[in-house]
Scaffold this motif. Structure first.
Motif, PDB file in Angstrom:
ATOM      1  N   LEU A   1      44.551  -6.718 -41.989  1.00 56.54           N
ATOM      2  CA  LEU A   1      44.009  -7.684 -41.032  1.00 56.54           C
ATOM      3  C   LEU A   1      42.671  -8.258 -41.488  1.00 56.54           C
ATOM      4  O   LEU A   1      42.476  -9.475 -41.516  1.00 56.54           O
ATOM      5  N   GLY A   2      41.729  -7.383 -41.867  1.00 57.28           N
ATOM      6  CA  GLY A   2      40.415  -7.865 -42.274  1.00 57.28           C
ATOM      7  C   GLY A   2      40.483  -8.750 -43.496  1.00 57.28           C
ATOM      8  O   GLY A   2      39.851  -9.818 -43.550  1.00 57.28           O
ATOM      9  N   HIS A   3      41.256  -8.325 -44.491  1.00 55.88           N
ATOM     10  CA  HIS A   3      41.390  -9.111 -45.723  1.00 55.88           C
ATOM     11  C   HIS A   3      42.012 -10.466 -45.434  1.00 55.88           C
ATOM     12  O   HIS A   3      41.526 -11.508 -45.940  1.00 55.88           O
ATOM     13  N   LEU A   4      43.077 -10.490 -44.625  1.00 60.69           N
ATOM     14  CA  LEU A   4      43.774 -11.749 -44.368  1.00 60.69           C
ATOM     15  C   LEU A   4      42.915 -12.697 -43.555  1.00 60.69           C
ATOM     16  O   LEU A   4      42.887 -13.910 -43.822  1.00 60.69           O
ATOM     17  N   ARG A   5      42.187 -12.187 -42.575  1.00 56.92           N
ATOM     18  CA  ARG A   5      41.322 -13.066 -41.789  1.00 56.92           C
ATOM     19  C   ARG A   5      40.134 -13.573 -42.612  1.00 56.92           C
ATOM     20  O   ARG A   5      39.652 -14.682 -42.389  1.00 56.92           O
ATOM     21  N   THR A   6      39.683 -12.782 -43.571  1.00 59.58           N
ATOM     22  CA  THR A   6      38.644 -13.270 -44.478  1.00 59.58           C
ATOM     23  C   THR A   6      39.180 -14.426 -45.318  1.00 59.58           C
ATOM     24  O   THR A   6      38.486 -15.436 -45.527  1.00 59.58           O
ATOM     25  N   GLN A   7      40.419 -14.291 -45.803  1.00 55.49           N
ATOM     26  CA  GLN A   7      41.042 -15.368 -46.577  1.00 55.49           C
ATOM     27  C   GLN A   7      41.199 -16.634 -45.729  1.00 55.49           C
ATOM     28  O   GLN A   7      41.018 -17.747 -46.231  1.00 55.49           O
ATOM     29  N   LEU A   8      41.529 -16.452 -44.461  1.00 55.50           N
ATOM     30  CA  LEU A   8      41.740 -17.601 -43.578  1.00 55.50           C
ATOM     31  C   LEU A   8      40.428 -18.263 -43.173  1.00 55.50           C
ATOM     32  O   LEU A   8      40.396 -19.471 -42.911  1.00 55.50           O
ATOM     33  N   GLY A   9      39.368 -17.488 -43.102  1.00 55.96           N
ATOM     34  CA  GLY A   9      38.060 -18.037 -42.768  1.00 55.96           C
ATOM     35  C   GLY A   9      38.036 -18.732 -41.420  1.00 55.96           C
ATOM     36  O   GLY A   9      38.496 -18.199 -40.409  1.00 55.96           O
ATOM     37  N   ARG A  10      37.548 -19.967 -41.411  1.00 53.50           N
ATOM     38  CA  ARG A  10      37.362 -20.696 -40.145  1.00 53.50           C
ATOM     39  C   ARG A  10      38.676 -21.109 -39.504  1.00 53.50           C
ATOM     40  O   ARG A  10      38.682 -21.576 -38.361  1.00 53.50           O
ATOM     41  N   LEU A  11      39.780 -20.960 -40.228  1.00 55.76           N
ATOM     42  CA  LEU A  11      41.074 -21.268 -39.608  1.00 55.76           C
ATOM     43  C   LEU A  11      41.362 -20.331 -38.440  1.00 55.76           C
ATOM     44  O   LEU A  11      42.216 -20.646 -37.594  1.00 55.76           O
ATOM     45  N   CYS A  12      40.698 -19.184 -38.378  1.00 58.44           N
ATOM     46  CA  CYS A  12      40.899 -18.247 -37.269  1.00 58.44           C
ATOM     47  C   CYS A  12      40.146 -18.685 -36.007  1.00 58.44           C
ATOM     48  O   CYS A  12      40.350 -18.089 -34.938  1.00 58.44           O
ATOM     49  N   ASP A  13      39.265 -19.690 -36.133  1.00 56.46           N
ATOM     50  CA  ASP A  13      38.491 -20.149 -34.983  1.00 56.46           C
ATOM     51  C   ASP A  13      39.272 -21.220 -34.228  1.00 56.46           C
ATOM     52  O   ASP A  13      39.277 -22.402 -34.601  1.00 56.46           O
ATOM     53  N   ARG A  14      39.968 -20.777 -33.207  1.00 58.06           N
ATOM     54  CA  ARG A  14      40.743 -21.699 -32.371  1.00 58.06           C
ATOM     55  C   ARG A  14      41.660 -22.600 -33.200  1.00 58.06           C
ATOM     56  O   ARG A  14      41.518 -23.838 -33.218  1.00 58.06           O
ATOM     57  N   PRO A  15      42.621 -22.043 -33.917  1.00 62.21           N
ATOM     58  CA  PRO A  15      43.513 -22.860 -34.752  1.00 62.21           C
ATOM     59  C   PRO A  15      44.334 -23.836 -33.912  1.00 62.21           C
ATOM     60  O   PRO A  15      44.736 -23.518 -32.781  1.00 62.21           O
ATOM     61  N   ARG A  16      44.577 -25.002 -34.489  1.00 63.87           N
ATOM     62  CA  ARG A  16      45.330 -26.061 -33.818  1.00 63.87           C
ATOM     63  C   ARG A  16      46.581 -26.386 -34.629  1.00 63.87           C
ATOM     64  O   ARG A  16      46.680 -26.021 -35.805  1.00 63.87           O
TER      65      ARG A  16
END
Length: 507
Positions: free
Chosen positions: A439-454
């Motif tokens: 989870l931590g690694h994948l969310r780091t890769q996603l970066g700002r895409l985790c902030d309210r994705p559209r």
């Protein structure tokens, strides 16, 4: 209100007198012949029950179980004061009255106890495992993950005085080395986890660990393992949800004892076992297990139909706000998707064993999922998706793509996992406690895409997550059909929709 006395050998007569089914064998007469690594609820509702029934059928007493906890001493602290006794409480149509199980005769904790000594005991001839996919600590090639700190520590400390192994495979190899140096007797290591070819996976991990040891010791141990140790593959099936306080209260109220270790299970159970044992086995076939030369057809059916549909319902159900699998399958849209995954995507990739009709199997799976009495939580099933998806879903994806067919519903399962991971909220914006080792690694890769994705973020989300080769390999990221399916599903799942009331298991 007084608390009933704790279940134990001393209080067993009163519980049986109150109507609880007593163990089918005399627990005190059993000698330990099996060590089980990962003595959670599933083992206690499955292999331990089969073992007790086998002992009763064959009139044997040398296959008592020593259970080993993997992450904490919690289960040991539940069972030791109860002399290893516990209740199996069935829920659903066809459920029988609660039964006491007495096949577990000892419980150890890896965090505190010398498990290696018990594994090296010559009386122990079978070791079974339910340690979950992540407990094996394997890399993408099925070898020991040499980046893992626990694996490295066990390799460095192997045979060192006072070293307590930290990993499952490190523990097994330490015990095998002690057996070889001592009495020289082999045994069987039996994986009961949801891994394709789980016996072969475990064999490769053990031999790979031996190969990573300094020569010539590692080579000599590997040669001995090849001669004296077998690795039967298995397929296990029984739904075992988390025990709730009401389940324990029911036992106390009905039978007048406190059972801290009660487990809940559906009536259905299945165990398919490759009959390849180095030093004997319990008469599990006399307890209803299927002993066969090849478990592969049964394994593929279970993983690609039941487990894959379970994951799809877990991811989509959690996003839709459904707390349980039963509530998710009561949602017509989600039930239809699970059925389509099994019938249209997975079934064409299978060659079922003789006598198994796939459409009937699929119908039975959905009926089992719909059992509201189990209360199987969507987030519990959804845990560790980065490890489960390659095993349960991506084989179907690859086979359908190779056949020139779009794996629409299998892609939906993957896309729902992606959205659950990146958003971590229900459709109506409630936070979801997502569990995944990456989870931590994948969310780091996603970066700002985790902030309210559209919805317009879908292509970038898919590109980032598809690029994780530990999950998707080198082939799937380059496949345009799969990428386009995922992008469309992710965009739709991120599109705001009018909310339906979320449903609990009892609705």
């Amino acid at each position: 209100m007084s608390v009933p006395p704790r279940l134990s050998m001393a209080t067993l007569p009163s519980a049986a007198g109150a109507g609880m089914r007593a163990p089918r064998i005399d627990p005190a007469a059993l000698d330990i012949g099996i060590v089980h690594l990962g003595i959670g609820a599933f083992h206690r509702a499955h292999q331990a029950v089969y073992t007790e029934d086998a002992l009763a059928a064959a009139g044997e007493s040398d296959w008592g179980i020593c259970g080993v906890t993997q992450r904490s001493a919690h289960v040991r602290d539940q069972l030791v004061p109860q002399d290893g006794l516990y209740t199996v409480l069935q829920r659903g149509t066809g459920a029988r009255e609660p039964r006491l199980v007495g096949s577990v005769r000892q419980v150890l904790a890896t965090t505190e106890d010398d498990v290696v000594a018990r594994l090296a005991d010559p009386a122990v001839r079978v070791v079974t495992l339910t340690v979950t996919e992540k407990g094996y600590r394997l890399d993408r090639h099925g070898e020991p993950d040499l980046r893992d700190a626990g694996v490295r520590a066990d390799l460095a400390g192997h045979a060192g005085a006072g070293h307590r192994p930290r990993t499952v495979v490190g523990t097994l190899v330490s015990a095998l080395a002690r057996r070889r140096a001592g009495h020289g007797r082999g045994l069987s290591l039996v994986s009961c986890d949801n891994l394709p070819g789980n016996g072969s996976v475990l064999r490769k991990l053990v031999t790979g660990f031996c190969a990573a040891l300094p020569a010539p010791g590692g080579e000599d141990l590997a040669a001995w393992v090849a001669r004296e140790v077998s690795f039967p593959s298995t397929v296990v099936d029984r739904m075992v949800p988390t025990t709730r306080s009401g389940d324990r209260d029911e036992i106390a109220r009905t039978f007048g004892v406190t059972d801290a270790a009660v487990v809940v299970a559906e009536p259905f159970r299945q165990w398919v076992v490759q009959d390849d044992f180095a030093a004997g086995r319990p008469a599990w076939d006399r307890a209803g297990a299927l002993l066969t030369a090849d478990v592969t057809p049964y394994e593929a059916v279970k993983l690609r139909l039941l487990n894959a549909a379970h994951s799809l319902l877990a991811y989509t159900g959690a996003l839709a706000g459904h707390e349980t699998i039963a509530a998710a399958v009561a949602d017509p849209e989600l039930a239809a998707a699970a059925a389509a995954l099994m019938v249209h995507d997975a079934s064409p990739t299978l060659r079922p064993p003789a006598g198994l009709e796939l459409s009937g199997y699929c119908d039975a799976v959905l009926r089992r999922f719909a059992n509201p009495a189990l209360g199987h939580r969507t987030l519990q099933v959804a845990a560790d998706g980065s490890l489960k998806l390659p095993i349960r879903v991506l084989g179907t994806v690859r086979d359908r793509l190779a056949a020139g067919t779009e794996p629409t519903w299998a892609a939906l399962a993957v896309a729902a996992w992606m959205v659950l991971l990146v958003r971590g909220r229900t459709d109506d914006d409630r936070v979801l406690a997502v569990e995944d080792p990456m989870l931590g690694h994948l969310r780091t890769q996603l970066g700002r895409l985790c902030d309210r994705p559209r919805p317009h973020d879908a292509a970038r989300i898919v590109a980032v997550l598809l690029g994780v080769t530990e999950i998707f390999g080198d082939d799937l990221p380059a496949h345009p059909v799969f990428r386009d399916l995922l992008t469309a599903h992710v965009a739709r799942l991120l599109t705001p929709t009018p909310r339906r009331p979320s449903r609990s298991a009892g609705s």
